[in-house]
Design a protein around this motif. Sequence first.
Motif, PDB file in Angstrom:
ATOM      1  N   MET A  34       0.837  -1.171   0.000  1.00 23.39           N
ATOM      2  CA  MET A  34       0.000   0.000   0.000  1.00 23.39           C
ATOM      3  C   MET A  34       0.890   1.245   0.000  1.00 23.39           C
ATOM      4  SD  MET A  34      -2.591   1.271   2.939  1.00 23.39           S
ATOM      5  CE  MET A  34      -4.117   0.607   2.410  1.00 23.39           C
ATOM      6  N   PRO A  35       0.711   2.146  -0.992  1.00 19.67           N
ATOM      7  CA  PRO A  35       1.545   3.350  -1.039  1.00 19.67           C
ATOM      8  C   PRO A  35       1.188   4.325   0.086  1.00 19.67           C
ATOM      9  CG  PRO A  35      -0.021   3.344  -2.849  1.00 19.67           C
ATOM     10  CD  PRO A  35      -0.180   2.053  -2.127  1.00 19.67           C
ATOM     11  N   THR A  36       2.201   4.928   0.605  1.00 19.72           N
ATOM     12  CA  THR A  36       1.964   5.907   1.669  1.00 19.72           C
ATOM     13  C   THR A  36       2.299   7.300   1.147  1.00 19.72           C
ATOM     14  OG1 THR A  36       4.196   5.655   2.510  1.00 19.72           O
ATOM     15  CG2 THR A  36       2.512   4.237   3.465  1.00 19.72           C
ATOM     16  N   LYS A  37       1.643   8.287   1.676  1.00 19.36           N
ATOM     17  CA  LYS A  37       1.898   9.670   1.278  1.00 19.36           C
ATOM     18  C   LYS A  37       3.146  10.182   1.974  1.00 19.36           C
ATOM     19  CE  LYS A  37      -2.547  11.637   0.161  1.00 19.36           C
ATOM     20  NZ  LYS A  37      -3.499  12.681   0.516  1.00 19.36           N
ATOM     21  N   LYS A  38       3.874  11.011   1.234  1.00 20.62           N
ATOM     22  CA  LYS A  38       5.025  11.650   1.854  1.00 20.62           C
ATOM     23  C   LYS A  38       4.529  12.739   2.800  1.00 20.62           C
ATOM     24  CE  LYS A  38       8.426  12.879  -0.720  1.00 20.62           C
ATOM     25  NZ  LYS A  38       9.284  13.396  -1.780  1.00 20.62           N
ATOM     26  N   PRO A  39       5.188  12.923   3.918  1.00 23.05           N
ATOM     27  CA  PRO A  39       4.769  14.002   4.812  1.00 23.05           C
ATOM     28  C   PRO A  39       5.033  15.355   4.146  1.00 23.05           C
ATOM     29  CG  PRO A  39       6.754  12.947   5.624  1.00 23.05           C
ATOM     30  CD  PRO A  39       6.294  12.154   4.447  1.00 23.05           C
ATOM     31  N   ARG A  40       4.105  16.264   4.295  1.00 15.62           N
ATOM     32  CA  ARG A  40       4.227  17.579   3.671  1.00 15.62           C
ATOM     33  C   ARG A  40       4.954  18.535   4.596  1.00 15.62           C
ATOM     34  NH1 ARG A  40      -1.486  19.360   1.495  1.00 15.62           N
ATOM     35  NH2 ARG A  40      -0.212  20.998   0.618  1.00 15.62           N
ATOM     36  N   ASN A  41       5.793  19.336   4.001  1.00 17.46           N
ATOM     37  CA  ASN A  41       6.492  20.368   4.748  1.00 17.46           C
ATOM     38  C   ASN A  41       5.605  21.608   4.770  1.00 17.46           C
ATOM     39  OD1 ASN A  41       8.165  22.307   5.756  1.00 17.46           O
ATOM     40  ND2 ASN A  41       9.907  21.778   4.481  1.00 17.46           N
ATOM     41  N   PRO A  42       5.139  22.055   5.926  1.00 17.30           N
ATOM     42  CA  PRO A  42       4.225  23.196   5.969  1.00 17.30           C
ATOM     43  C   PRO A  42       4.861  24.497   5.467  1.00 17.30           C
ATOM     44  CG  PRO A  42       4.866  22.554   8.176  1.00 17.30           C
ATOM     45  CD  PRO A  42       5.414  21.510   7.240  1.00 17.30           C
ATOM     46  N   ASP A  43       6.185  24.561   5.428  1.00 21.78           N
ATOM     47  CA  ASP A  43       6.841  25.764   4.913  1.00 21.78           C
ATOM     48  C   ASP A  43       6.691  25.881   3.404  1.00 21.78           C
ATOM     49  OD1 ASP A  43       7.686  26.546   7.412  1.00 21.78           O
ATOM     50  OD2 ASP A  43       9.582  25.458   7.246  1.00 21.78           O
ATOM     51  N   HIS A  44       6.430  24.781   2.726  1.00 19.92           N
ATOM     52  CA  HIS A  44       6.336  24.796   1.271  1.00 19.92           C
ATOM     53  C   HIS A  44       4.901  24.787   0.768  1.00 19.92           C
ATOM     54  CE1 HIS A  44      10.567  22.850   1.235  1.00 19.92           C
ATOM     55  NE2 HIS A  44      10.623  24.144   1.426  1.00 19.92           N
ATOM     56  N   VAL A  45       3.962  24.830   1.666  1.00 23.93           N
ATOM     57  CA  VAL A  45       2.553  24.827   1.272  1.00 23.93           C
ATOM     58  C   VAL A  45       2.176  26.229   0.825  1.00 23.93           C
ATOM     59  CG1 VAL A  45       0.194  24.493   2.103  1.00 23.93           C
ATOM     60  CG2 VAL A  45       1.986  22.955   2.835  1.00 23.93           C
ATOM     61  N   ARG A  46       1.426  26.314  -0.270  1.00 23.20           N
ATOM     62  CA  ARG A  46       1.002  27.609  -0.784  1.00 23.20           C
ATOM     63  C   ARG A  46       0.024  28.255   0.189  1.00 23.20           C
ATOM     64  NH1 ARG A  46      -3.363  28.678  -4.668  1.00 23.20           N
ATOM     65  NH2 ARG A  46      -3.137  30.843  -5.251  1.00 23.20           N
ATOM     66  N   ARG A  47       0.338  29.481   0.571  1.00 25.88           N
ATOM     67  CA  ARG A  47      -0.543  30.200   1.481  1.00 25.88           C
ATOM     68  C   ARG A  47      -1.765  30.693   0.716  1.00 25.88           C
ATOM     69  NH1 ARG A  47       2.071  27.881   5.054  1.00 25.88           N
ATOM     70  NH2 ARG A  47       3.892  28.813   5.976  1.00 25.88           N
ATOM     71  N   ARG A  48      -2.918  30.534   1.270  1.00 29.80           N
ATOM     72  CA  ARG A  48      -4.156  30.944   0.601  1.00 29.80           C
ATOM     73  C   ARG A  48      -4.635  32.311   1.075  1.00 29.80           C
ATOM     74  NH1 ARG A  48      -4.707  26.909  -2.525  1.00 29.80           N
ATOM     75  NH2 ARG A  48      -4.829  24.757  -1.864  1.00 29.80           N
TER      76      ARG A  48
END
Length: 52
Positions: free
Chosen positions: A1-15
């Motif tokens: 089962m593929p797992t998602k990579k953890p996201r870096n909150p610093d690289h998330v686009r600010r809305r």
Amino acid sequence: MPTKKPRNPDHVRRRNTPQADNKAITKHLQDLLSPAIYAQSAYYRSLGLGYE
């Protein structure tokens, strides 16, 4: 089962973008930035790079 990579909150686009809704802050920023912007525009035109 593929797992998602953890996201870096610093690289998330600010809305949301903060805006200066205070008239005093807006006027102060305009007073500070306008002369520099006009001087830069004049220099740009003096180099012959303007929209004329």
